[in-house]
Design an enzyme around this catalytic site. Structure first.
Site, PDB file in Angstrom:
ATOM      1  N   LYS A  56      28.908  37.983  45.588  1.00  0.00           N
ATOM      2  CA  LYS A  56      29.837  37.479  46.590  1.00  0.00           C
ATOM      3  C   LYS A  56      29.057  36.920  47.780  1.00  0.00           C
ATOM      4  CE  LYS A  56      33.400  39.533  49.646  1.00  0.00           C
ATOM      5  NZ  LYS A  56      34.067  40.814  49.977  1.00  0.00           N
TER       6      LYS A  56
ATOM      7  N   SER B  49      38.775  40.718  50.217  1.00  0.00           N
ATOM      8  CA  SER B  49      37.946  39.542  50.396  1.00  0.00           C
ATOM      9  C   SER B  49      37.035  39.240  49.190  1.00  0.00           C
ATOM     10  CB  SER B  49      37.083  39.713  51.642  1.00  0.00           C
ATOM     11  OG  SER B  49      36.174  40.796  51.511  1.00  0.00           O
TER      12      SER B  49
ATOM     13  N   SER C  75      38.798  45.498  50.260  1.00  0.00           N
ATOM     14  CA  SER C  75      38.357  44.205  49.731  1.00  0.00           C
ATOM     15  C   SER C  75      37.822  44.225  48.306  1.00  0.00           C
ATOM     16  CB  SER C  75      37.303  43.593  50.656  1.00  0.00           C
ATOM     17  OG  SER C  75      37.895  43.165  51.853  1.00  0.00           O
TER      18      SER C  75
END
Length: 481
Positions: free
Chosen positions: A72, A148, A172
């Site tokens: 990520k 996220s 997240s």
């Protein structure tokens, strides 16, 4: 034996690694499948913001030697690769070193093929950053993948990689896992190192780990990356064995609490409630005692503390990125709600942050007392299944920072308290809507007891297995599958 795309998609990371070790398939075949899927499917979902020319170096003898992986675009850094925090402010920044977790991913044999999208500085429950555009949910392209860690979740659910890096500061990892039908474990504070650049993330609220399709991948990857690094401020006692073995160990009866009404009082949809209640009934069939019970918490105080901790983090992170990128902080480099949070953080005073830490202590003590009576708490992961794209607009200039925090927590009203307490919590995709949208159920345990969650999760996966990959790849690839 050649590896077909269907074989690749229908095997988890553990199975792929085993077949490579046994010589049934090659690393080259596996990587070829990942790249073909990325080329065909990623344009539909926008999960990857960068596919590397070559996968990053990794230990071929590691437990996941040769298995495609993704990182990520937030926190975890790979030496020499871009690291942009989902923001125009950080565009073009490069990491000059591996973080400690990145080193462990490499040691585990994970072959990182690219970076996945993240919302700006991670403060969003969907992944629709201005800089790279919205990520789409592989189960329904008009819906969000969560956030996220939504880019990583979409890449896994679409079949491109079997697992990927994620982090969790208010849900997240668990939020996108619930939206896209994955296993999402938020580890205990201190279980996975966040060094060397930080001792704690988000003043202790955030942790690093990953999202997976199966419980055994989750357990096996945690075995590979957990553990103390000298200088870490929160050393935890190691588990009483490997997570892989503990997840399959003989199951003792657990005392389980169930709640579906959030502390905030926001409305929770029937699908989410039903999913949690069904999970409770399933646990009873497995021999566990389940009853309705709720940890006590002053939600208004919790909201105030969470907001203060988040906006002061945003202020510090934005300043650090601005200094590195040599760009000005403003509306041309930040989304509207990020800028609002940044300005709120700039106005915060030391006594406010100190008060937030005091509230966090109260919440943690109250929850710890509750978990003296219960081994596990079941809740819905989210207030509803994945929302349509655009339902939460991080670039809305009409929202104040406080309103943005309230919006984020309204969609995920059950996840953030466990970031404050540091406890482990896992989302499992135990329900589907009539239109086949995944619905997640959250399970939380005492701090340090990931093995309790993984053992329960393994038995639930055996009793009620879930689809692991969305059918999108079949329609995109057609005859090539």
């Amino acid at each position: 034996m050649s590896l077909t795309l269907a074989d690749y998609v229908n095997h988890d990371a553990t199975a792929i690694a085993a077949r490579i070790r046994e010589g049934e398939i090659s690393m080259q075949e596996v990587m070829s499948c990942a790249r073909e899927l990325a080329a065909a499917v990623n344009p539909k979902i926008n999960a990857f913001i960068e596919i590397f020319d070559e996968p990053l170096e990794a230990n071929p003898s590691g437990p996941f030697g040769g298995v495609p992986f993704a990182i990520k675009d937030l926190v975890c850094q790979a030496r020499g690769m871009n690291y942009e925090c989902g923001s125009r402010l950080g565009a073009g920044m490069r990491a000059d070193h591996d973080t400690d977790l990145m080193k462990r991913f490499r040691d585990a044999g994970c072959r990182t093929i690219g970076r996945t999208a993240a919302p700006e500085f991670g403060y969003c429950v969907t992944t629709e950053p201005v800089v790279t555009g919205p990520v789409r949910n592989p189960w329904d392209l008009e819906r969000m993948p969560g956030g996220s860690s939504g880019g990583s979740a979409a890449a896994i659910a679409a079949g491109i990689v079997p697992f990927a890096h994620g982090n969790d500061g208010a849900g997240s990892i668990r939020i996108p896992a619930a939206c896209t039908g994955l296993v999402g474990l938020k580890t205990s504070r201190g279980r996975v190192t966040v060094g060397p650049d930080a001792g704690e993330l988000l003043n202790g609220l955030a942790v690093e780990f990953a999202l997976t399709r199966t419980v055994r991948d989750c357990a096996g990857l945690l075995d590979a990356v957990h553990g103390y690094v000298p200088g870490d401020p929160f050393p935890l006692a190691p588990p009483p064995g490997s997570y892989a073995s503990l997840s399959k160990a003989a199951r003792k009866p657990l005392r389980i609490a169930l709640m579906t009404h959030p502390w905030s009082g926001v409305q929770v949809g029937q699908e989410s409630k039903y999913a949690a209640e069904r999970a409770g009934r399933l646990c009873e069939t497995l021999g566990h005692a389940v009853e309705w019970a709720t940890p006590k918490m002053d939600y208004d105080a919790f909201l105030e503390a969470t907001h203060c901790i988040w906006v002061t983090m945003v202020y510090g992170a934005v300043n650090a990125v601005a200094a590195k990128s040599n760009r000005q902080v403003g509306s041309k480099t930040l989304e509207a709600t990020t800028l609002a949070c940044y300005l709120d953080g700039a106005a915060a005073r030391a006594h406010q942050l100190q008060s937030a830490f005091g509230i966090a202590n109260q919440v943690t003590r109250s929850f710890a007392q509750f978990f003296e009576d219960y081994d596990v708490l079941i809740t819905p992961t989210l207030a509803s299944p994945a929302l349509p794209l655009g339902a939460l607009n991080a670039n809305n200039p009409e929202l104040t920072a406080q309103q943005w925090t309230e919006s984020v927590l309204a969609f995920a009203p059950f996840t953030a308290p466990f970031n404050m307490t540091g406890q482990p919590a896992i989302s499992l995709p135990l329900h589907r809507t009539a239109t086949n949208l995944p619905v997640g159920v959250q399970f939380a345990a005492r701090i340090g007891e990931e093995h309790t969650l993984l053992n329960l999760a393994n038995s639930l996966e055996e009793a009620a297995p879930w689809p692991t990959v969305a059918p999108l790849w079949k329609s995109v690839l057609g005859d090539r599958k």
